[in-house]
Scaffold this active site. Structure first.
Site, PDB file in Angstrom:
ATOM      1  N   HIS A 379     -99.952 -27.419 -11.368  1.00  0.00           N
ATOM      2  CA  HIS A 379    -100.589 -26.710 -12.477  1.00  0.00           C
ATOM      3  C   HIS A 379     -99.648 -25.585 -12.856  1.00  0.00           C
ATOM      4  O   HIS A 379     -99.191 -24.842 -11.985  1.00  0.00           O
ATOM      5  CB  HIS A 379    -101.959 -26.164 -12.043  1.00  0.00           C
ATOM      6  N   GLU A 392    -106.384 -23.445 -18.312  1.00  0.00           N
ATOM      7  CA  GLU A 392    -105.648 -23.907 -19.489  1.00  0.00           C
ATOM      8  C   GLU A 392    -106.207 -23.294 -20.772  1.00  0.00           C
ATOM      9  O   GLU A 392    -105.496 -23.153 -21.767  1.00  0.00           O
ATOM     10  CB  GLU A 392    -105.793 -25.435 -19.580  1.00  0.00           C
ATOM     11  N   ARG A 395    -104.203 -20.536 -22.596  1.00  0.00           N
ATOM     12  CA  ARG A 395    -103.181 -20.989 -23.542  1.00  0.00           C
ATOM     13  C   ARG A 395    -103.840 -21.689 -24.729  1.00  0.00           C
ATOM     14  O   ARG A 395    -103.444 -21.509 -25.870  1.00  0.00           O
ATOM     15  CB  ARG A 395    -102.201 -21.942 -22.853  1.00  0.00           C
ATOM     16  N   ARG A 416     -99.221 -30.727 -18.156  1.00  0.00           N
ATOM     17  CA  ARG A 416     -99.013 -29.822 -17.025  1.00  0.00           C
ATOM     18  C   ARG A 416     -97.650 -30.019 -16.369  1.00  0.00           C
ATOM     19  O   ARG A 416     -96.992 -29.046 -16.005  1.00  0.00           O
ATOM     20  CB  ARG A 416    -100.109 -30.054 -15.970  1.00  0.00           C
ATOM     21  N   HIS A 519    -101.795 -28.762  -7.384  1.00  0.00           N
ATOM     22  CA  HIS A 519    -103.153 -28.821  -7.919  1.00  0.00           C
ATOM     23  C   HIS A 519    -103.914 -30.065  -7.491  1.00  0.00           C
ATOM     24  O   HIS A 519    -105.069 -29.997  -7.120  1.00  0.00           O
ATOM     25  CB  HIS A 519    -103.046 -28.751  -9.439  1.00  0.00           C
ATOM     26  N   HIS A 520    -103.269 -31.214  -7.556  1.00  0.00           N
ATOM     27  CA  HIS A 520    -103.981 -32.462  -7.251  1.00  0.00           C
ATOM     28  C   HIS A 520    -102.997 -33.469  -6.667  1.00  0.00           C
ATOM     29  O   HIS A 520    -101.896 -33.625  -7.190  1.00  0.00           O
ATOM     30  CB  HIS A 520    -104.580 -33.030  -8.546  1.00  0.00           C
ATOM     31  N   ARG A 559    -102.807 -36.945 -13.660  1.00  0.00           N
ATOM     32  CA  ARG A 559    -104.265 -37.040 -13.823  1.00  0.00           C
ATOM     33  C   ARG A 559    -104.695 -36.268 -15.061  1.00  0.00           C
ATOM     34  O   ARG A 559    -104.311 -35.125 -15.253  1.00  0.00           O
ATOM     35  CB  ARG A 559    -104.956 -36.443 -12.596  1.00  0.00           C
TER      36      ARG A 559
END
Ligand code: ADP
Length: 588
Positions: A379, A392, A395, A416, A519-520, A559
């Site tokens: 991220h 997010e 932004r 991202r 992040h993931h 993702r």
């Protein structure tokens, strides 16, 4: 005579030693009463009341209600008990709630000092809290073991209970929710009754196409199709358990408005974890907290027959016929993610502390295949000292990114991975996100950042630049140029076309220093469309099912926002349905 003298001397020396010891460790004394103190937590001022009699701490009351994350409240309960048990404020912080824990311990220390206590004496007299390191062994027979009480594990457990199954739900942390709690956006779903009611035209095919395009074509198309075609039904199921997601909006990578969120705009993860927890409560399912699964057991035919786990008071062996793995990803395990991605060494993580990849390792020990394991989503806007994710929307609502030289370097609303990569090319591999008061007034999330103390603010752009050690004239020009872009709806340098509804002209001005954070983890164990775990030879491991971030294939190489929640709800349900039908039951 000589003997008697020696004995006397020994006695005198012992007395000296005892009195020296007594002097070194005097008993704790307090002035009886209740003492109050406070300290700044993550989001609020935490208050602590400590009650003492002459010799002991008799009560610890903590008000951490302003810590909106469920963790603050959980830390309060645990630390109050720990301080009472140890009779000192110097107890271990609660993992996952370090900031709240530190504040609670600081306030308790201050209150005890006001009561006349010497904290060093309390530490020296620390009471044994009963952890002897020896636990009893317990064996429990059950039909199914669900490992991990995040979104996927809780969704699966609701299904199992509704079908009348005998199962246990293990959670290694002292609280439920995992990374699910951190999901802020919503759940992607196509052809839902909410979309129809709101006149939004969508289709399963479009959902599939968007997801595969977003995932750079790496996704397992069959898993994506199942997720898309089951999504409307999953929204109906959420309605049926009181977890409605009626608010639909746009999310990056979707061709139409598809992301479904709670009506009041609250974060989808916290909302679902709360709804799932109360449903489990209502159904009488007790989560076995602080119980970490360590090994999956199989019989001579390779079929699942048990789980080993370590609980707070016992080491367990669960004899079972099936396991549903819902242990989440490995974004909080630096050793593991650097094994697959050495380039990510030292990167901070936004993940919950339980995301350590245990399920992947346990399944691998049984020969499970892994998919896309090196696909890890960064991220781009993570504050590095707190690991706090700057949503997010900042932004999206008009903020820009500048580097240490005070200039923009990217279209801030690219995907991202692209924005993260652009940041990593800047001096020091970080950037500042810049916004103004107007943006703060319109975005509730910003209050949390200001309260946490991660924002820098000034009445002028030049003043802000000085605080950031940026050349004031350069930053002022960057802002003036950006405001021109907004006015003309044209960003000639970087081609940004969204998040240009408002300029940045309303003082005070704000900045947060950010860099990419993990992040993931998109990869994980391989599953088929029925959530069976597949081994390296392409066969299902009998009795082993998995769902959620522990699996790979659904998200491919990237993702889309809204697809993690879809994944956990849909595949959590599918894993339970498959287990129920294969064990001879009917899913309801
Ligand atoms: P998902 O989004 O896939 O549901 P989450 O991260 O939300 O994943 O939840 C995973 C949960 O599993 C977390 O609460 C985590 O603490 C828990 N967990 C991870 N490893 C173990 C383990 N070995 N034993 C028990 N629980 C575990």
């Amino acid at each position: 005579m000589k003997k008697l003298f020696c004995l006397l001397m020994t006695l005198v020396m012992m007395l000296f030693a005892v009195s020296a010891l007594a002097e070194a460790v005097p008993a704790a004394t307090f002035t009886p009463g209740t003492y109050e103190a406070e300290a700044q937590g993550l989001l609020s001022t935490i208050k602590v009341w400590v009650t003492v009699d002459e010799n002991e701490i008799t009560g610890v009351l903590i008000d951490a209600n302003g810590e909106t994350e469920a963790l603050g409240g959980m830390a309060a309960g645990k630390l109050s008990a720990a301080i009472m048990a140890a009779q000192t404020p110097n107890v271990d912080a609660i993992s996952g709630a370090t900031v709240s824990s530190t504040a609670i311990k600081a306030a308790a220390t201050e209150a005890l000092q006001a009561a006349g206590a010497d904290i060093a004496v309390l530490d020296a007299n620390r009471r044994d809290t009963g952890d002897k390191g020896e636990k009893e062994d317990k064996t429990i027979d059950t039909e199914i073991v669900v490992i991990g009480a995040g979104g996927a594990g809780m969704a699966a457990s609701i299904m199992l209970k509704q079908a009348g199954k005998d199962f246990v739900l293990l959670e290694k942390m002292p609280y439920a929710g995992g990374n699910t709690t951190k999901a802020t956006g919503g759940m992607n779903a196509a052809e839902t009754h909410y979309q129809k009611e709101q006149g939004i035209e969508d289709s399963v095919d479009l959902f599939v196409a968007d997801t595969i395009k977003g995932g750079h074509d790496l996704n397992d198309p069959e898993l994506v199709r199942v997720m898309a075609s089951e999504s409307a039904g999953a929204i109906d199921w959420l309605d049926s358990i009181g977890a409605d997601l009626p608010k639909i909006s746009f999310s990056g990578g979707a061709s139409v408005n598809r992301i479904h969120a709670p009506a009041d705009g609250s974060g989808v993860g916290e909302y679902l974890v709360e709804k799932f927890s109360s449903k489990l409560n209502e159904l009488g399912v007790e989560i076995m907290y602080e119980t970490k699964a360590t090994e999956l057991l199989t019989d001579a035919d390779g079929k699942i027959c048990g789980v080993k786990a370590e609980g707070p008071d016992a080491n367990y062996t669960f004899n079972c016929k099936a396991v549903i793995l819902t242990t989440g990803g490995f974004g909080a395990n630096e050793e593991m993610y650097t094994q697959y991605r050495p380039d990510l060494k030292g990167t901070v993580t936004t993940n919950a502390p339980g995301a350590t990849g245990d399920g992947i390792v346990m399944a691998q020990a049984l020969g499970a295949a892994l998919v896309d394991i090196e696909q890890i989503q960064l991220h781009p806007t993570v504050e590095q000292t707190t690991s706090m994710l700057i949503t997010e929307s900042v932004r999206g609502d008009g903020a820009i990114l500048v580097n240490q030289s005070g200039v923009r370097f990217t279209n801030e609303l690219l995907t991202r991975d692209a924005v993260s990569a652009a940041e990593l090319e800047q001096e020091g591999c970080y950037a500042y996100i810049i916004f103004d008061q107007n943006l703060r007034d319109h975005l509730k999330a910003i209050e949390k950042y200001v309260k946490t103390g991660i924002t820098v603010q000034a009445d002028t752009i030049e003043g802000l630049a000085e605080q950031l050690n940026i050349d004031p004239a350069t930053l002022a020009k960057t802002l003036a140029d950006w405001n021109e872009c907004v006015k003309n709806q044209n960003d000639p340098e970087f081609g940004r076309t969204t998040g240009m509804d408002a300029d940045l002209t309303t003082p005070p001005y704000y900045a947060i220093k950010i860099a990419p954070g993990i992040h993931h983890t998109m990869g994980g164990v391989k599953i088929d469309t029925s959530a069976h775990v597949i081994n390296t030879e392409g066969n299902a491991i009998p009795g082993l099912y998995a769902a959620g971030e522990v699996t790979g294939g659904v998200h491919g190489g990237n993702r889309l926002g809204g697809n993690a929640v879809a994944d956990i709800v849909i595949f959590g349900r599918i894993a339970a349905e498959t287990a129920i039908s294969e064990l001879g039951g009917v899913a309801k």
